[in-house]
Design a protein around this motif. Structure first.
Motif, PDB file in Angstrom:
ATOM      1  N   THR A  22      46.231  52.942  33.122  1.00  0.00           N
ATOM      2  CA  THR A  22      46.278  54.230  32.441  1.00  0.00           C
ATOM      3  C   THR A  22      45.241  55.179  33.026  1.00  0.00           C
ATOM      4  OG1 THR A  22      44.707  53.526  30.731  1.00  0.00           O
ATOM      5  CG2 THR A  22      47.052  53.156  30.304  1.00  0.00           C
ATOM      6  N   GLU A  23      45.476  56.484  32.838  1.00  0.00           N
ATOM      7  CA  GLU A  23      44.600  57.488  33.430  1.00  0.00           C
ATOM      8  C   GLU A  23      43.183  57.419  32.893  1.00  0.00           C
ATOM      9  OE1 GLU A  23      44.375  62.370  33.886  1.00  0.00           O
ATOM     10  OE2 GLU A  23      46.210  61.398  33.201  1.00  0.00           O
ATOM     11  N   ASN A  24      43.042  57.085  31.616  1.00  0.00           N
ATOM     12  CA  ASN A  24      41.708  57.029  31.015  1.00  0.00           C
ATOM     13  C   ASN A  24      41.254  55.586  30.787  1.00  0.00           C
ATOM     14  OD1 ASN A  24      43.463  56.429  28.933  1.00  0.00           O
ATOM     15  ND2 ASN A  24      42.227  57.465  27.370  1.00  0.00           N
ATOM     16  N   ALA A  25      41.736  54.666  31.621  1.00  0.00           N
ATOM     17  CA  ALA A  25      41.341  53.261  31.497  1.00  0.00           C
ATOM     18  C   ALA A  25      39.823  53.134  31.556  1.00  0.00           C
ATOM     19  CB  ALA A  25      41.972  52.441  32.614  1.00  0.00           C
ATOM     20  N   PRO A  26      39.236  52.269  30.734  1.00  0.00           N
ATOM     21  CA  PRO A  26      37.796  52.039  30.827  1.00  0.00           C
ATOM     22  C   PRO A  26      37.446  51.387  32.164  1.00  0.00           C
ATOM     23  CG  PRO A  26      38.822  50.420  29.376  1.00  0.00           C
ATOM     24  CD  PRO A  26      39.884  51.416  29.720  1.00  0.00           C
ATOM     25  N   ILE A  27      36.194  51.468  32.554  1.00  0.00           N
ATOM     26  CA  ILE A  27      35.761  50.915  33.833  1.00  0.00           C
ATOM     27  C   ILE A  27      34.686  49.854  33.606  1.00  0.00           C
ATOM     28  CG2 ILE A  27      36.349  52.956  35.185  1.00  0.00           C
ATOM     29  CD1 ILE A  27      33.410  53.771  35.144  1.00  0.00           C
ATOM     30  N   ALA A  28      34.610  48.901  34.536  1.00  0.00           N
ATOM     31  CA  ALA A  28      33.602  47.843  34.465  1.00  0.00           C
ATOM     32  C   ALA A  28      33.109  47.519  35.867  1.00  0.00           C
ATOM     33  CB  ALA A  28      34.164  46.596  33.800  1.00  0.00           C
ATOM     34  N   LEU A  29      31.801  47.334  35.988  1.00  0.00           N
ATOM     35  CA  LEU A  29      31.162  46.946  37.241  1.00  0.00           C
ATOM     36  C   LEU A  29      30.634  45.534  37.082  1.00  0.00           C
ATOM     37  CD1 LEU A  29      30.150  47.925  40.073  1.00  0.00           C
ATOM     38  CD2 LEU A  29      28.007  48.570  38.925  1.00  0.00           C
ATOM     39  N   ILE A  30      30.955  44.656  38.050  1.00  0.00           N
ATOM     40  CA  ILE A  30      30.599  43.241  37.964  1.00  0.00           C
ATOM     41  C   ILE A  30      29.588  42.907  39.073  1.00  0.00           C
ATOM     42  CG2 ILE A  30      31.504  40.908  37.786  1.00  0.00           C
ATOM     43  CD1 ILE A  30      32.770  42.898  35.792  1.00  0.00           C
ATOM     44  N   LEU A  31      28.499  42.234  38.690  1.00  0.00           N
ATOM     45  CA  LEU A  31      27.375  41.980  39.614  1.00  0.00           C
ATOM     46  C   LEU A  31      27.150  40.483  39.788  1.00  0.00           C
ATOM     47  CD1 LEU A  31      25.019  44.683  38.085  1.00  0.00           C
ATOM     48  CD2 LEU A  31      26.522  44.926  40.068  1.00  0.00           C
ATOM     49  N   HIS A  32      27.002  40.062  41.038  1.00  0.00           N
ATOM     50  CA  HIS A  32      26.954  38.629  41.370  1.00  0.00           C
ATOM     51  C   HIS A  32      25.534  38.044  41.367  1.00  0.00           C
ATOM     52  CE1 HIS A  32      25.402  38.917  45.530  1.00  0.00           C
ATOM     53  NE2 HIS A  32      26.270  39.883  45.792  1.00  0.00           N
ATOM     54  N   PRO A  33      25.432  36.697  41.424  1.00  0.00           N
ATOM     55  CA  PRO A  33      24.115  36.049  41.366  1.00  0.00           C
ATOM     56  C   PRO A  33      23.283  36.229  42.632  1.00  0.00           C
ATOM     57  CG  PRO A  33      25.863  34.417  41.582  1.00  0.00           C
ATOM     58  CD  PRO A  33      26.535  35.731  41.353  1.00  0.00           C
ATOM     59  N   HIS A  34      22.118  35.604  42.641  1.00  0.00           N
ATOM     60  CA  HIS A  34      21.075  35.885  43.635  1.00  0.00           C
ATOM     61  C   HIS A  34      21.536  35.634  45.070  1.00  0.00           C
ATOM     62  CE1 HIS A  34      17.131  36.360  45.343  1.00  0.00           C
ATOM     63  NE2 HIS A  34      16.594  36.540  44.144  1.00  0.00           N
ATOM     64  N   PRO A  35      21.421  36.647  45.926  1.00  0.00           N
ATOM     65  CA  PRO A  35      21.833  36.480  47.325  1.00  0.00           C
ATOM     66  C   PRO A  35      21.092  35.358  48.045  1.00  0.00           C
ATOM     67  CG  PRO A  35      21.534  38.811  46.816  1.00  0.00           C
ATOM     68  CD  PRO A  35      21.018  38.041  45.637  1.00  0.00           C
ATOM     69  N   LYS A  36      19.834  35.146  47.726  1.00  0.00           N
ATOM     70  CA  LYS A  36      19.044  34.119  48.410  1.00  0.00           C
ATOM     71  C   LYS A  36      19.378  32.709  47.923  1.00  0.00           C
ATOM     72  CE  LYS A  36      16.591  36.562  51.283  1.00  0.00           C
ATOM     73  NZ  LYS A  36      16.801  36.406  52.753  1.00  0.00           N
ATOM     74  N   ALA A  37      20.176  32.618  46.877  1.00  0.00           N
ATOM     75  CA  ALA A  37      20.628  31.318  46.374  1.00  0.00           C
ATOM     76  C   ALA A  37      22.121  31.137  46.639  1.00  0.00           C
ATOM     77  CB  ALA A  37      20.329  31.189  44.886  1.00  0.00           C
ATOM     78  N   GLY A  38      22.639  31.898  47.595  1.00  0.00           N
ATOM     79  CA  GLY A  38      24.050  31.779  47.950  1.00  0.00           C
ATOM     80  C   GLY A  38      24.988  32.607  47.100  1.00  0.00           C
TER      81      GLY A  38
END
Length: 216
Positions: A22-38
């Motif tokens: 839909t045009e006004n769909a909610p948005i979500a940003l997803i963030l991953h775990p520690h780069p130095k731990a893979g």
């Protein structure tokens, strides 16, 4: 899942994007775990969070922090990674200018960056923080926390003791105007190896409750 390339301060940022219907769909940003731990954006918990929002009609973006896989640059101890998250959010908002809500969800190091991001973006409507590293990073910047959200932790987490997360939750619950949900899965460890269905069930139920409340 469409691959997108964002222009970040340290160069190219590799991402995956799913558009809402839909045009006004909610948005979500997803963030991953520690780069130095893979950690990377295809981590199972990160992907689970992505799909939870996607199946509920959100426009969702997950990406690799600088120096991870195809993303350029080098690990920057959280400072540059917060800048990467802000760049990703800017892109997501520009792509969805009429979005009805904005959520941020992170796992481990991603939960830490996500909480920092929402402090800088008062338009945040909700957050999901899975296994936040409250013993490795200072979370006192959450004063006050601008949005209601959920903490999910494993009772068998040997990396971040449950008491450390409880301490942060208790402090946030003294703030007026927000509601903090906190759930502990007794059998789960820090990596949620056998407990991904619990992430799906508990986080999904929380998002559903929040979205139902918004529409009442």
């Amino acid at each position: 899942m469409p691959e997108v390339i964002l222009a970040g301060a340290a160069g190219r940022i590799e991402a995956r994007y799913s558009a809402g219907k839909t045009e006004n769909a909610p948005i979500a940003l997803i963030l991953h775990p520690h780069p130095k731990a893979g950690g990377h954006m295809n981590n199972p918990v990160t992907v689970q969070l992505f799909h939870l929002f996607m199946t509920r009609g959100f426009s969702v973006l997950r990406f690799n922090f600088r120096g991870v896989q195809k993303s350029q640059g080098e690990f920057d101890s959280g400072i540059g990674e917060l800048a990467d998250a802000a760049t990703a959010l800017d892109w997501l908002q520009a792509k969805n200018p009429t979005a009805s809500q904005f959520w941020v969800a992170g796992y481990d190091f991603g939960a830490y960056i996500g909480m920092q991001l929402l402090m800088r973006r008062p338009e945040t409507d909700g957050f999901i923080s899975v296994s936040p590293p409250t013993n490795a990073y200072d979370f006192s910047f959450l004063a006050p926390c601008p949005a209601s959200g959920m903490f999910l932790h494993g009772g068998n987490d040997s990396i971040v003791p449950t008491a450390e997360v409880d301490r942060v939750v208790a402090k946030l619950r003294t703030q007026k105007g927000i509601t903090i949900a906190s759930e502990v899965v007794p059998e789960a460890n820090h990596f949620w190896n056998e407990q991904l269905p619990e992430v799906e069930r508990r986080v999904g139920a929380y998002i559903d409750r929040r979205m139902a409340g918004e529409s009442e």
